[in-house]
Design an enzyme around this catalytic site. Structure first.
Site, mmCIF file in Angstrom:
data_model
loop_
_atom_site.group_PDB
_atom_site.id
_atom_site.type_symbol
_atom_site.label_atom_id
_atom_site.label_comp_id
_atom_site.label_asym_id
_atom_site.label_seq_id
_atom_site.Cartn_x
_atom_site.Cartn_y
_atom_site.Cartn_z
ATOM 1 N N THR A 1 -5.787 6.350 8.221
ATOM 2 C CA THR A 1 -6.339 6.586 6.880
ATOM 3 C C THR A 1 -6.358 5.316 6.046
ATOM 4 O O THR A 1 -6.634 5.364 4.846
ATOM 5 C CB THR A 1 -5.550 7.679 6.131
ATOM 6 O OG1 THR A 1 -4.235 7.185 5.858
ATOM 7 C CG2 THR A 1 -5.486 8.963 6.928
ATOM 8 N N THR A 2 -6.022 4.184 6.666
ATOM 9 C CA THR A 2 -6.093 2.880 6.003
ATOM 10 C C THR A 2 -6.902 1.949 6.906
ATOM 11 O O THR A 2 -7.024 2.209 8.117
ATOM 12 C CB THR A 2 -4.679 2.294 5.814
ATOM 13 O OG1 THR A 2 -4.025 2.218 7.090
ATOM 14 C CG2 THR A 2 -3.855 3.144 4.855
ATOM 15 N N HIS B 1 0.825 -1.213 0.000
ATOM 16 C CA HIS B 1 0.000 0.000 0.000
ATOM 17 C C HIS B 1 0.856 1.259 0.000
ATOM 18 O O HIS B 1 0.414 2.321 -0.410
ATOM 19 C CB HIS B 1 -0.913 0.025 1.220
ATOM 20 C CG HIS B 1 -1.731 -1.207 1.389
ATOM 21 N ND1 HIS B 1 -2.742 -1.540 0.514
ATOM 22 C CD2 HIS B 1 -1.663 -2.213 2.291
ATOM 23 C CE1 HIS B 1 -3.283 -2.700 0.890
ATOM 24 N NE2 HIS B 1 -2.640 -3.126 1.951
ATOM 25 N N HIS C 1 2.261 8.934 1.128
ATOM 26 C CA HIS C 1 1.082 8.873 0.256
ATOM 27 C C HIS C 1 1.268 9.910 -0.851
ATOM 28 O O HIS C 1 1.770 11.009 -0.602
ATOM 29 C CB HIS C 1 -0.190 9.245 1.013
ATOM 30 C CG HIS C 1 -0.477 8.390 2.206
ATOM 31 N ND1 HIS C 1 -1.235 7.251 2.147
ATOM 32 C CD2 HIS C 1 -0.104 8.518 3.509
ATOM 33 C CE1 HIS C 1 -1.327 6.713 3.353
ATOM 34 N NE2 HIS C 1 -0.644 7.462 4.194
ATOM 35 N N HIS D 1 5.832 6.748 6.564
ATOM 36 C CA HIS D 1 5.467 6.206 5.246
ATOM 37 C C HIS D 1 4.888 7.333 4.413
ATOM 38 O O HIS D 1 4.695 8.445 4.924
ATOM 39 C CB HIS D 1 4.461 5.059 5.419
ATOM 40 C CG HIS D 1 3.188 5.516 6.061
ATOM 41 N ND1 HIS D 1 2.964 5.411 7.419
ATOM 42 C CD2 HIS D 1 2.093 6.130 5.552
ATOM 43 C CE1 HIS D 1 1.783 5.926 7.700
ATOM 44 N NE2 HIS D 1 1.233 6.373 6.588
ATOM 45 N N HIS E 1 3.786 10.496 6.661
ATOM 46 C CA HIS E 1 3.110 10.355 7.956
ATOM 47 C C HIS E 1 4.079 9.725 8.951
ATOM 48 O O HIS E 1 4.502 8.581 8.768
ATOM 49 C CB HIS E 1 1.870 9.460 7.815
ATOM 50 C CG HIS E 1 0.720 10.129 7.144
ATOM 51 N ND1 HIS E 1 -0.313 9.429 6.561
ATOM 52 C CD2 HIS E 1 0.440 11.445 6.969
ATOM 53 C CE1 HIS E 1 -1.187 10.297 6.055
ATOM 54 N NE2 HIS E 1 -0.754 11.518 6.284
HETATM 55 ZN ZN LIG Z 1 -0.469 7.402 6.185
#
Ligand SMILES: [Zn+2]
Length: 247
Positions: free
Chosen positions: A197-198, A85, A112, A110, A129
């Site tokens: 957010t996941t 992801h 996005h 990580h 993040h």
């Molecule tokens: Zn994140």
């Protein structure tokens, strides 16, 4: 609309299935963000929650008493995971974030793209993040927004060593990264309560979105996007939440 070659999608799903235990979810299509709650019972908060992340920050109330973010990060040998992801840098033992006397340990950071957070409707090119956890397991996430500009030398070792396929943690011999080098000089922030957010979209997460962005080069953004072209959840309703700002 970005389309990855089917073979690459299959490969990443297969290699993910080989080691991950979580039900399969994605950012687009039948397993995309609109359907996360249908994939597994444990993901119900993605649909039923009332304080979800990310959000579009349109207004914020300046809080003169908002505590400073006190980062005490240190260099750590680079350990990365491509989890199917995003690309995540594992940072256990890399330091702490203290907010108003409350201490959190940095666990990982990580990326996005584009940024999940929007500021007055506009996403940035990328966001990092930084996920922190306190003794009780409560999470505080610091979001660092990136815009295309100068090359980011602190980001280079991460981008140069990203595992191409999803799989377990990959340690990079002889390379250390100090997460502090990815932070902007000014540490003003927007604060609100939100969620992961996941999936499973768990709530009770304290969010700190730094108001000063940092830069990365267009080539660096393209490098990340060779692995993940779009891995951002759409913005979620505020439902009356107030966003505060430390200048
Ligand atoms: Zn994140």
């Amino acid at each position: 609309m970005s389309v990855r070659p089917l073979s690459a999608v299959l490969l990443s799903c297969l290699s993910l299935a080989a080691w991950a235990e979580t039900p399969h979810w994605a950012y687009e299509g039948a397993h995309g963000a609109a359907h996360w709650a249908e994939i597994d019972k444990s993901y119900s908060e993605c649909k039923l929650g009332h304080a979800q992340s990310p959000i579009d920050i349109r207004t914020a109330k300046v809080d003169k008493n908002a505590p400073a973010l006190e980062f005490a990060y240190q260099p750590k040998p680079l350990a990365l995971v491509n989890n199917g992801h995003t690309v995540q840098v594992n940072e256990a033992g890399a330091g702490t974030l203290t907010i108003g006397g409350h201490v959190y340990q940095l666990a990982q950071f990580h990326f996005h793209t584009p940024s999940e957070e929007r500021i007055k409707g506009k996403p940035y090119d990328l966001v990092a993040h930084f996920v922190h956890k306190d003794e009780a397991g409560k999470l505080a996430v610091v979001a660092v927004l990136f815009k295309v500009g100068k090359e980011n030398t602190a980001l280079k070792p991460v981008l140069d060593n990203m595992p191409i396929a999803a799989g377990p943690e990959h340690s990079v011999a002889g390379v250390s990264v100090n997460p502090a080098d990815l932070l902007p000089a000014r540490l003003g922030y927007y604060h609100f309560m939100g969620s992961l957010t996941t999936p499973p979209c768990s709530e009770g997460v304290s969010w700190y979105v730094l108001t000063t962005p940092v830069e990365l080069s267009r080539a660096q953004l393209a490098e990340f996007r060779t692995l993940y072209q779009h891995n951002a959840r759409p913005v979620q309703p505020l439902n009356g939440r107030e966003v505060t700002e430390r200048l």
